[in-house]
Scaffold this active site. Structure first.
Site, PDB file in Angstrom:
ATOM      1  N   ASP A  29     -43.907 -12.259 -39.848  1.00 46.57           N
ATOM      2  CA  ASP A  29     -42.761 -13.001 -40.388  1.00 46.57           C
ATOM      3  C   ASP A  29     -42.929 -14.507 -40.117  1.00 46.57           C
ATOM      4  OD1 ASP A  29     -42.209 -12.999 -37.676  1.00 46.57           O
ATOM      5  OD2 ASP A  29     -40.164 -12.205 -37.866  1.00 46.57           O
ATOM      6  N   SER A  30     -44.052 -14.880 -39.478  1.00 52.70           N
ATOM      7  CA  SER A  30     -44.446 -16.296 -39.409  1.00 52.70           C
ATOM      8  C   SER A  30     -44.567 -16.884 -40.810  1.00 52.70           C
ATOM      9  CB  SER A  30     -45.776 -16.437 -38.664  1.00 52.70           C
ATOM     10  OG  SER A  30     -46.760 -15.579 -39.205  1.00 52.70           O
TER      11      SER A  30
ATOM     12  N   ASP B  83     -44.473  -6.981 -39.925  1.00 50.54           N
ATOM     13  CA  ASP B  83     -43.309  -7.307 -39.095  1.00 50.54           C
ATOM     14  C   ASP B  83     -42.015  -6.806 -39.731  1.00 50.54           C
ATOM     15  OD1 ASP B  83     -44.212  -8.576 -36.799  1.00 50.54           O
ATOM     16  OD2 ASP B  83     -44.114 -10.598 -37.659  1.00 50.54           O
TER      17      ASP B  83
ATOM     18  N   LYS C 247     -44.217  -3.692 -36.617  1.00 46.73           N
ATOM     19  CA  LYS C 247     -43.999  -4.406 -35.357  1.00 46.73           C
ATOM     20  C   LYS C 247     -42.548  -4.849 -35.279  1.00 46.73           C
ATOM     21  CE  LYS C 247     -46.060  -8.615 -34.501  1.00 46.73           C
ATOM     22  NZ  LYS C 247     -44.919  -9.568 -34.364  1.00 46.73           N
TER      23      LYS C 247
ATOM     24  N   GLU D 213     -39.553  -6.769 -32.397  1.00 49.86           N
ATOM     25  CA  GLU D 213     -39.458  -7.642 -31.225  1.00 49.86           C
ATOM     26  C   GLU D 213     -38.352  -7.183 -30.286  1.00 49.86           C
ATOM     27  OE1 GLU D 213     -38.943 -11.716 -32.403  1.00 49.86           O
ATOM     28  OE2 GLU D 213     -40.674 -11.705 -33.748  1.00 49.86           O
TER      29      GLU D 213
ATOM     30  N   GLU E  32     -46.553 -12.379 -26.362  1.00 51.94           N
ATOM     31  CA  GLU E  32     -46.624 -13.774 -26.823  1.00 51.94           C
ATOM     32  C   GLU E  32     -46.154 -14.711 -25.723  1.00 51.94           C
ATOM     33  OE1 GLU E  32     -44.994 -14.562 -30.702  1.00 51.94           O
ATOM     34  OE2 GLU E  32     -45.047 -16.726 -30.432  1.00 51.94           O
TER      35      GLU E  32
HETATM   36  O1  KIV Z   1     -45.309 -13.423 -37.244  1.00 54.49           O
HETATM   37  C1  KIV Z   1     -46.375 -13.578 -36.634  1.00 54.49           C
HETATM   38  O2  KIV Z   1     -47.354 -14.164 -37.117  1.00 54.49           O
HETATM   39  C2  KIV Z   1     -46.469 -13.012 -35.279  1.00 54.49           C
HETATM   40  C3  KIV Z   1     -47.594 -13.484 -34.416  1.00 54.49           C
HETATM   41  C4  KIV Z   1     -47.363 -14.888 -33.974  1.00 54.49           C
HETATM   42  C5  KIV Z   1     -47.814 -12.583 -33.276  1.00 54.49           C
HETATM   43  O3  KIV Z   1     -45.625 -12.233 -34.902  1.00 54.49           O
HETATM   44 NA    NA Z   2     -43.742 -12.204 -36.126  1.00 56.43          NA
END
Ligand code: KIV
Ligand code: NA
Length: 263
Positions: free
Chosen positions: A45-46, A84, A112, A114, A181
Site C-alpha cells: 500500500d506504499s 497488502d 499482509k 499490520e 519495519e
Molecule cells: O507497502 C509497502 O511497501 C510495505 C513495505 C514498506 C514493507 O509494506
Molecule cells: Na504496506
C-alpha cells in the site's frame, strides 16, 4: 525457474539462506523483478505514496489494491505475490476475510496486515481457510497517526518484549510469515531466532531471513529524502534490471543492509 511457494521460503530459512522481496505495482516491473529471480513481490500500500503522491498509506482503497494486484499477477514469472490489506479493510475478522478473498482472487498468494496480537483471531480464521498471512510488526505505517510519526519502534525494553510476545502469538495463531519495519537490529535478530516462520525486514538490520525495499526507493527516484534504511542501487548500475540484480545479490550476500542502514 519453478514457482516460489511458502515451502520454498521456509526451506530457505531452515537452510540459513536469505531471500529477497521487492515491491511492484504493475505488470512490467513484476515481470522484470520475477525474471531476475527475486523470490517475492509485495504489492504494497506504499503505492499510495509512490504512485498516488499521498502523504500516507491511509487513503489507499481495497479496489485500488485489487487493481494493482491483478496487474502484477499478469506479469509475474513465478515469484510469490504478497498483497497488502489496506487501512480499515480488516478492522473485524469478517471484514478481514472478505477483503482477503478479493486480493487472493486478484492473484495474490498471501496477504499482509499490520498489527500485533489483536490480529490473532483474524489470522487464525484466514489460515484455517487456506489463506497464508504475513503479520507486519514494528513501524506499522497505517497507524502513523497513533504512533506520532514514522519512528523506530521497540527501542525500550517493555515495547521490545511486547513485540517478541506479539510475534510468538501470531505465529501460534497461524501466521505464515512476519515483516518487521524499523526496529533495532538486535530486536530483529531476536524475533527472527524466536520463530520458525520466515521474517522479512525493512530497517530491521541484517539478521532477518529476508529484506524488502520499496521499488522507487531502491531506484533512487522517490521524491524527498531517502529513508536511512534504504539504498539507491542505481548509483552503481548500468540499467534498472542491473540495479534490481545488485539489490538481490546484496541481500543474498548479506552486504545489505550495512550497519549505517540499520538501527
Ligand atoms: O507497502 C509497502 O511497501 C510495505 C513495505 C514498506 C514493507 O509494506
Ligand atoms: Na504496506
Amino acid at each position: 525457474m519453478s514457482n516460489i511457494t511458502l515451502h520454498t521460503l521456509t526451506g530457505l530459512k531452515q537452510a540459513g539462506k536469505k531471500f529477497t522481496v521487492l515491491t511492484a505495482y504493475d505488470s512490467t516491473f513484476a515481470h522484470l523483478i520475477s525474471s531476475v529471480g527475486i523470490e517475492m513481490i509485495l504489492v504494497g500500500d506504499s503505492l499510495g505514496m509512490v504512485l498516488q503522491g499521498q502523504q500516507s498509506t491511509l487513503p489507499v482503497t481495497l479496489e485500488e489494491m485489487v487493481y494493482h494486484t491483478t496487474s502484477v499477477a499478469r506479469g509475474n514469472q513465478g515469484a510469490m505475490i504478497m498483497a497488502d490489506l489496506p487501512f480499515m479493510s480488516y478492522a473485524t475478522p469478517e471484514q478481514c476475510m472478505a477483503s482477503s478473498a478479493r486480493l487472493m482472487q486478484a492473484g495474490a498468494h498471501l496477504v499482509k496486515l499490520e498489527g500485533g496480537s489483536w490480529l490473532a483471531e483474524s489470522i487464525q480464521l484466514l489460515a484455517d481457510r487456506g489463506v497464508p498471512v504475513c503479520a507486519h510488526l514494528g513501524l506499522t505505517p497505517q497507524a502513523v497517526n497513533k504512533l506520532g510519526g514514522y519512528r523506530v519502534q521497540g527501542k525500550d525494553k517493555a515495547s521490545a518484549l511486547q513485540m517478541i510476545e506479539d510475534a510468538r502469538q501470531l505465529e501460534e495463531a497461524g501466521a505464515s510469515m512476519l515483516l518487521l519495519e524499523c526496529v533495532p537490529s538486535l530486536l530483529g535478530e531476536e524475533i527472527t531466532r524466536n520463530v520458525s516462520i520466515p521474517v522479512i525486514g525493512i530497517g530491521a538490520g541484517p539478521h532477518t531471513d529476508a529484506q524488502v525495499l520499496v521499488l522507487h526507493d531502491m531506484l533512487g527516484i522517490t521524491p524527498g529524502r531517502r529513508p536511512r534504511f534504504s539504498r539507491d542501487f542505481m548509483q552503481q548500475a548500468v540499467s534498472i534490471e542491473d540495479a534490481i540484480r545488485q539489490y538481490d545479490a546484496a541481500v543474498k550476500a548479506v552486504t545489505f543492509p550495512s550497519p549505517e542502514e540499520s538501527f
